[in-house]
Write a protein that holds these residues in place. Structure first.
Motif, PDB file in Angstrom:
ATOM      1  N   MET A 155      -9.942   8.875  -3.735  1.00  0.00           N
ATOM      2  CA  MET A 155      -8.909   8.464  -2.737  1.00  0.00           C
ATOM      3  C   MET A 155      -7.875   9.428  -2.864  1.00  0.00           C
ATOM      4  O   MET A 155      -7.066   9.561  -1.817  1.00  0.00           O
ATOM      5  CB  MET A 155      -8.234   7.175  -3.397  1.00  0.00           C
ATOM      6  CG  MET A 155      -9.073   5.889  -3.108  1.00  0.00           C
ATOM      7  SD  MET A 155      -8.282   4.095  -3.833  1.00  0.00           S
ATOM      8  CE  MET A 155      -7.324   3.900  -2.136  1.00  0.00           C
TER       9      MET A 155
ATOM     10  N   LEU B 227      -8.888   2.260   2.007  1.00  0.00           N
ATOM     11  CA  LEU B 227      -8.773   1.104   0.952  1.00  0.00           C
ATOM     12  C   LEU B 227      -9.986   0.178   1.420  1.00  0.00           C
ATOM     13  O   LEU B 227     -10.398  -0.685   0.075  1.00  0.00           O
ATOM     14  CB  LEU B 227      -7.468   0.709   1.233  1.00  0.00           C
ATOM     15  CG  LEU B 227      -6.837  -0.466   0.180  1.00  0.00           C
ATOM     16  CD1 LEU B 227      -6.813   0.206  -1.145  1.00  0.00           C
ATOM     17  CD2 LEU B 227      -5.815  -1.022   0.853  1.00  0.00           C
TER      18      LEU B 227
ATOM     19  N   THR C  18      -4.568   3.038  -5.680  1.00  0.00           N
ATOM     20  CA  THR C  18      -4.111   3.386  -4.363  1.00  0.00           C
ATOM     21  C   THR C  18      -2.601   4.063  -4.558  1.00  0.00           C
ATOM     22  O   THR C  18      -2.537   4.979  -4.042  1.00  0.00           O
ATOM     23  CB  THR C  18      -4.151   2.168  -3.573  1.00  0.00           C
ATOM     24  OG1 THR C  18      -5.220   1.398  -3.354  1.00  0.00           O
ATOM     25  CG2 THR C  18      -3.497   2.425  -1.855  1.00  0.00           C
TER      26      THR C  18
ATOM     27  N   LEU D 210      -7.198  -1.670  -8.136  1.00  0.00           N
ATOM     28  CA  LEU D 210      -7.323  -1.326  -6.565  1.00  0.00           C
ATOM     29  C   LEU D 210      -5.621  -0.895  -6.361  1.00  0.00           C
ATOM     30  O   LEU D 210      -5.519   0.126  -5.771  1.00  0.00           O
ATOM     31  CB  LEU D 210      -7.685  -2.536  -5.488  1.00  0.00           C
ATOM     32  CG  LEU D 210      -8.187  -2.005  -4.227  1.00  0.00           C
ATOM     33  CD1 LEU D 210      -9.350  -0.930  -4.516  1.00  0.00           C
ATOM     34  CD2 LEU D 210      -8.374  -3.208  -3.532  1.00  0.00           C
TER      35      LEU D 210
ATOM     36  N   VAL E 103       0.873  -1.213  -0.009  1.00  0.00           N
ATOM     37  CA  VAL E 103      -0.035   0.016  -0.002  1.00  0.00           C
ATOM     38  C   VAL E 103       0.915   1.258  -0.003  1.00  0.00           C
ATOM     39  O   VAL E 103       0.751   2.125  -0.801  1.00  0.00           O
ATOM     40  CB  VAL E 103      -0.888   0.036   1.072  1.00  0.00           C
ATOM     41  CG1 VAL E 103      -1.751   0.965   1.087  1.00  0.00           C
ATOM     42  CG2 VAL E 103      -1.667  -1.220   1.098  1.00  0.00           C
TER      43      VAL E 103
ATOM     44  N   ASN F 257     -13.147   1.193  -0.427  1.00  0.00           N
ATOM     45  CA  ASN F 257     -13.013   1.173  -1.829  1.00  0.00           C
ATOM     46  C   ASN F 257     -13.018   0.024  -2.350  1.00  0.00           C
ATOM     47  O   ASN F 257     -13.199  -0.096  -3.548  1.00  0.00           O
ATOM     48  CB  ASN F 257     -11.781   2.072  -2.162  1.00  0.00           C
ATOM     49  CG  ASN F 257     -12.074   3.559  -2.057  1.00  0.00           C
ATOM     50  OD1 ASN F 257     -12.944   4.166  -2.652  1.00  0.00           O
ATOM     51  ND2 ASN F 257     -11.500   4.293  -1.250  1.00  0.00           N
TER      52      ASN F 257
END
Lengths: 274, 316
Positions: free
Chosen positions: B192, B238, B130, B126, B3, B241
């Motif tokens: 985000m 996260l 991110t 994703l 991440v 989402n």
């Protein structure tokens, strides 16, 4: 603002000349926090800033730390103009300001990590600083495993690890219970004696001022100005129940009461106006 | 899942210097113990009970004749003919020219291929969203000029529905994986970015001031204070989402892709097959649940320093 040759010793720990601060200057919401502060603090001196809440005493601490810019006047530390924060002037906050994701020793040696010191050196410095605050056993703990008093001791250790010449403390013990606070005051006096640094300590507790200070700077209500500077000549360790201590406490209470009354009247006037 | 890179230097240092004998609260063994054993079983039990209750109500409605099995087939119907339903998955391979109805992958293989394809799109989308969003969000706060130039556009594009991006995805990428991944990224990215900025603005000024008084540069303040401090919030963002990604990927797949869960839903719609719709919904539910569980596991490992507020709330 132009100043002629400043009239102070360049060996003084902190010198303020005509310092003022207006928040949001030039806007409708502008309000003056500090006005015309002149202050000289000697190396190794313990000075307490005492005043009603919101009088700007914390603001002055931030200005001396270099975290905020003054709108009037200038501040020097050991002959050098204060423009940016410096490791020589460590600030300790009321709330816990330890990094929760680092262990105690990593917190204490954060400043050295920033300078790129080796891990061995960082650990050695952290161990020494933690020993000075009596927390050697907590080296590898995380901040959330410690009590409030222990956390503030770690914060003091972190400041000491930078070998500061001036320790700035913004109501560091305000969140602690009365008994712990008394112990922390004794602890702080020990640390102060060992380190030889000047301490500038903000509080609104009169007892705390009497227990700690060489000199008490009493502030007026907003905008904060220096009302009086009160020297306290009592020998340490101090007996806070002695007649002399009581006399000083009464004197400070009187000085402060006027300012609190004034602040209240101002707030009431403001409330009725709107 | 990578991440954000946590303060790797000090983190690694802590690991290396840890005395073996010291008792520490984030040792893997203890963390596993926290998650594992009875606690874990109890959680599974409650999850099963929760789903079971819902399914039971549905079955009851069917038994009482309120739910028409032609329109709202209850679980025992849409789960029973797996072999029949599985046929419809992996539409691209199954109905390729030259493939007879009986050839090609089996029902289970078809479902797995389809699930794998959709999951991959969600995962890649994703991760891309991110990384991009945190990068751009931090850059917006880091450089004032960048803020002025980029933030208005990001805010302007935030409320645009992913549906509106669908034609753009097809114009740009045609059909295949790319448009589906693009859809996931574009649906999550703008929110985000705003969430990242929000998290940065919420970092305690005390932490930043401490770093400043210790002589940290701007880059060091961002790298050593702001990024670790926003991690907990960003992982929560996260997780939220993640569900958004699962929703969008179906929309994307229903058009511009050869196969995937979205295609199955479209097929079910066009052939009036409610059983297939509910079967697919069940599969998506299980997948989303599993993803969320994995993410929570990662969250607990990366964010070892967070207090367990949930336990405190339960005591109220």
């Amino acid at each position: 603002m132009a100043f002629d040759a400043p009239t102070f010793s360049s060996r003084d720990a902190v010198v303020c000349r005509g310092v003022g601060k207006t928040w949001a200057a030039g806007t409708k919401r502008a309000h003056e926090a500090l006005r015309e502060i002149d202050l000289d603090i000697k190396p190794g001196e313990f000075v307490v800033f005492l005043g009603p809440s919101g009088c700007g005493k914390s603001t002055l601490l931030y200005l001396i730390a270099g975290l905020e810019d003054s709108t009037e006047g200038q501040t020097w530390s050991f002959g050098e103009l204060v423009e940016t924060p410096s490791p020589e002037r460590s600030l300790i906050f009321q709330e816990t300001s330890l990094f929760p994701w680092l262990t105690v020793w990593q917190n204490v040696s954060f400043g050295l990590a920033i300078r790129g010191a080796s891990q061995a050196e960082r650990r050695a410095v952290a161990a020494e600083a933690l020993q000075r605050v009596g927390l050697s056993a907590a080296m590898d703990k995380r901040p959330d495993e410690l009590s409030g008093g222990m956390r503030q001791r770690v914060a003091v250790a972190r400041a000491l690890a930078m070998r500061p010449k001036v320790l700035l403390m913004d109501e560091p013990f305000a969140a602690l219970d009365v008994q712990t606070r008394a112990r922390m005051q004794d602890f702080l006096l020990d640390v102060w004696r060992d380190s030889g640094a000047s301490v500038l300590f903000v509080t609104h507790h009169i007892d705390e001022a009497v227990a700690l200070a060489d000199r008490v700077v009493v502030f007026t209500a907003r905008p904060g100005r220096i009302k009086t500077i009160c020297p306290i000549d009592l020998p340490r360790p101090r007996n806070l129940f002695s007649r002399e201590a009581e006399a000083i406490r009464i004197q400070l209470t009187e000085l402060l009461r006027d300012e609190v009354d004034r602040a209240f009247a101002e707030q009431e006037a403001l409330a009725t106006a709107t | 899942m990578a991440v954000v890179s946590r303060d790797g230097d000090t983190g690694a240092a802590a690991g290396a210097s840890r005395p073996a004998a010291a008792t520490r609260s984030f040792e893997p063994a203890r963390m596993l113990a926290n998650v594992g054993r009875l606690d874990w079983l109890a959680k599974m039990w409650w999850a099963c009970l929760s789903v079971g209750l819902f399914a039971g109500l549905w079955e009851l409605c069917w038994a009482l004749g309120w739910a028409d099995p032609q329109l709202l087939p209850p679980p025992h119907i849409f789960l029973s003919n797996f072999g029949e339903q599985g046929k419809f998955f992996n539409t691209a391979t199954r109905w390729q020219v030259g493939n007879a109805m009986g050839e090609g992958p089996s029902a289970l293989e078809s479902v797995m291929i389809t699930v794998g394809a959709t999951t991959m799109r969600v995962f890649v989308g994703l991760v891309l969203a991110t990384v991009l969003a945190i990068g751009i969000g931090v850059a917006i706060r880091y450089w004032h000029l960048f803020d002025k130039l980029v933030l208005p556009t990001v805010t302007l594009l935030s409320p645009v529905s992913p549906i509106a991006w669908l034609p753009v995805a097809i114009f740009l990428f045609g059909i295949g994986n790319a448009p589906a991944i693009f859809m996931v990224v574009v649906a999550l990215f703008f929110h985000m970015v705003l969430a990242t900025i929000n998290q940065i603005d919420g970092v305690s000024p005390n932490l930043i001031n401490v770093a400043r008084t210790m002589g940290a540069s701007k880059a060091q303040i961002y790298g050593r204070v702001i990024v670790p401090a926003i991690l907990p919030g960003m992982l929560a963002v996260l997780r939220l989402n993640l569900f958004g990604a699962w929703m969008v990927v179906l929309v994307a797949e229903s058009t511009g892709v050869g196969y995937g869960m979205g295609q199955v839903i479209m097929l079910a719609r066009n052939t009036f097959n409610p059983s297939l719709v509910f079967f697919t919904i069940a599969v998506i539910g299980v997948l989303g649940f599993a993803f969320d569980w994995l993410l929570r596991l990662a969250q607990r490992r990366i964010l070892y320093w967070l207090p367990d507020t949930k336990e405190k709330l339960r005591g109220l």
